[in-house]
Design an enzyme around this catalytic site. Structure first.
Site, PDB file in Angstrom:
ATOM      1  N   ASP A 147       0.870  -1.177   0.000  1.00 46.25           N
ATOM      2  CA  ASP A 147       0.000   0.000   0.000  1.00 46.25           C
ATOM      3  C   ASP A 147       0.904   1.222   0.000  1.00 46.25           C
ATOM      4  O   ASP A 147       1.507   1.575   1.019  1.00 46.25           O
ATOM      5  CB  ASP A 147      -0.894  -0.022   1.252  1.00 46.25           C
ATOM      6  CG  ASP A 147      -1.571   1.322   1.504  1.00 46.25           C
ATOM      7  OD1 ASP A 147      -1.798   2.057   0.523  1.00 46.25           O
ATOM      8  OD2 ASP A 147      -1.853   1.623   2.683  1.00 46.25           O
ATOM      9  N   GLY A 183       1.172   4.920   0.019  1.00 50.49           N
ATOM     10  CA  GLY A 183       0.444   6.148   0.298  1.00 50.49           C
ATOM     11  C   GLY A 183       1.319   7.364   0.115  1.00 50.49           C
ATOM     12  O   GLY A 183       2.517   7.262  -0.174  1.00 50.49           O
ATOM     13  N   ASN A 184       0.741   8.542   0.303  1.00 53.83           N
ATOM     14  CA  ASN A 184       1.503   9.773   0.126  1.00 53.83           C
ATOM     15  C   ASN A 184       2.586   9.948   1.182  1.00 53.83           C
ATOM     16  O   ASN A 184       3.625  10.566   0.903  1.00 53.83           O
ATOM     17  CB  ASN A 184       0.557  10.976   0.161  1.00 53.83           C
ATOM     18  CG  ASN A 184      -0.257  11.099  -1.111  1.00 53.83           C
ATOM     19  OD1 ASN A 184       0.283  11.251  -2.189  1.00 53.83           O
ATOM     20  ND2 ASN A 184      -1.575  11.014  -0.979  1.00 53.83           N
ATOM     21  N   ASP A 242      -6.686   3.146  -3.054  1.00 60.69           N
ATOM     22  CA  ASP A 242      -6.732   2.949  -1.607  1.00 60.69           C
ATOM     23  C   ASP A 242      -8.169   2.880  -1.105  1.00 60.69           C
ATOM     24  O   ASP A 242      -8.500   2.072  -0.220  1.00 60.69           O
ATOM     25  CB  ASP A 242      -5.955   4.040  -0.869  1.00 60.69           C
ATOM     26  CG  ASP A 242      -6.387   5.460  -1.253  1.00 60.69           C
ATOM     27  OD1 ASP A 242      -7.012   5.644  -2.319  1.00 60.69           O
ATOM     28  OD2 ASP A 242      -6.093   6.389  -0.471  1.00 60.69           O
ATOM     29  N   GLY A 260      -9.715   6.514  -5.935  1.00 62.65           N
ATOM     30  CA  GLY A 260      -8.367   6.028  -5.669  1.00 62.65           C
ATOM     31  C   GLY A 260      -8.330   4.556  -5.317  1.00 62.65           C
ATOM     32  O   GLY A 260      -9.274   4.012  -4.733  1.00 62.65           O
ATOM     33  N   ASP A 287     -10.880   6.156   7.349  1.00 60.47           N
ATOM     34  CA  ASP A 287      -9.481   5.804   7.104  1.00 60.47           C
ATOM     35  C   ASP A 287      -8.652   7.059   7.331  1.00 60.47           C
ATOM     36  O   ASP A 287      -8.690   8.009   6.543  1.00 60.47           O
ATOM     37  CB  ASP A 287      -9.314   5.288   5.675  1.00 60.47           C
ATOM     38  CG  ASP A 287      -7.872   4.876   5.363  1.00 60.47           C
ATOM     39  OD1 ASP A 287      -6.964   5.246   6.123  1.00 60.47           O
ATOM     40  OD2 ASP A 287      -7.666   4.193   4.340  1.00 60.47           O
TER      41      ASP A 287
END
Length: 259
Positions: free
Chosen positions: A6, A8-9, A108, A106, A128
């Site tokens: 995963d 993520g930013n 995610d 997205g 989330d």
């Protein structure tokens, strides 16, 4: 075994599954300035330290950082000899995106919804808490019905500190009382309780808007800051990784070996 990533930013989470069992997890910063070679070394160190005896046959990636998607795809190919699945159009997720522009959703958010429905069923409100706070609605049919997105807890915390000349850095520690009697407690209370009130407000508004009760789920890298203040929410730390595992199951017809 299955490797799930995963990206993520802010952080990248890696998980190792043997069937439905999550055996190992690993976190690293989503650093776009690292080179491919640096990521190869990082991943090799993880394998040597945490997963020396694991044998991977598949991998799947959810990413909101395109440049890192390409790097981790290359890392999986070079080190594991696996062509990872990239969550996006073309993969079977088992969940319909009942929104105006499905292509904008997205990966995610999709993985969260798949993970949550596989555990809790339909009619869900998912909070989330990551770089952004994502509030996801899954309807009575198990469709992704939309979401709300707000600045994340750490973004708010850092903005408050940067935007004020005399306020100190805050710790993210839950205060015993909402009314702070010193600057640090006041800031911690405002940020953490403000996040809790935001979550509860969206939860109440989502239910009012759809006209029925929703099952509340809490996940995300920043959820540990506030989970004690949300006992009514069902906490699932690795929800997104579980969603990726389920999506991989639904795409077993796609070969991932390079031969």
């Amino acid at each position: 075994m299955l490797l799930v990533l995963d990206i993520g930013n802010t952080m990248t989470d890696l998980g190792v599954f043997d069937g439905d069992t999550l055996l190992k997890t690993f976190k690293t910063k989503s650093n776009t300035e690292r080179s491919l070679d640096e990521y190869r070394v990082l991943f090799s160190s993880f394998l040597k330290r945490e997963a020396a005896h694991f044998s991977f046959s598949r991998a799947i990636i959810s990413s909101v950082v395109p440049s890192l998607t390409r790097i981790w795809d290359r890392v999986c190919r070079d080190i594991l000899g696996i062509r990872p699945l990239i969550l996006g159009p073309g993969l079977k997720t088992g969940i319909k995106l009942a929104v105006e522009n499905p292509i904008e959703v997205g990966s995610d958010l999709v993985a969260d919804a798949v993970g949550a429905t596989s555990i809790f069923g339909n009619n869900l409100f998912i909070a989330d808490l990551g770089t952004a706070n994502k509030y996801i609605y899954v309807d009575e049919h198990g469709y992704f019905g939309g979401c709300a997105i707000a600045p994340g807890l750490l973004i708010s915390m850092n903005a408050l500190v940067r935007g004020t000349a005399t306020l100190p850095q805050v710790s993210g520690v839950i205060t015993k009382k909402v009314i702070g009697r010193n600057t640090s407690d006041s800031m911690n209370s405002g940020i953490l309780n403000g996040t809790v009130y935001e979550i509860k407000g969206f939860y109440e508004s989502f239910q009012k808007e759809v006209g029925r009760p929703l099952f509340p789920v809490l996940t995300g890298g920043n959820s540990f800051y506030v989970k004690e203040l949300l006992p009514e929410f069902h906490f699932e730390e690795w929800l997104l990784l579980l969603g990726l595992k389920e999506i991989d199951k639904r795409n077993r017809n796609i070969a991932t070996n390079l031969e």
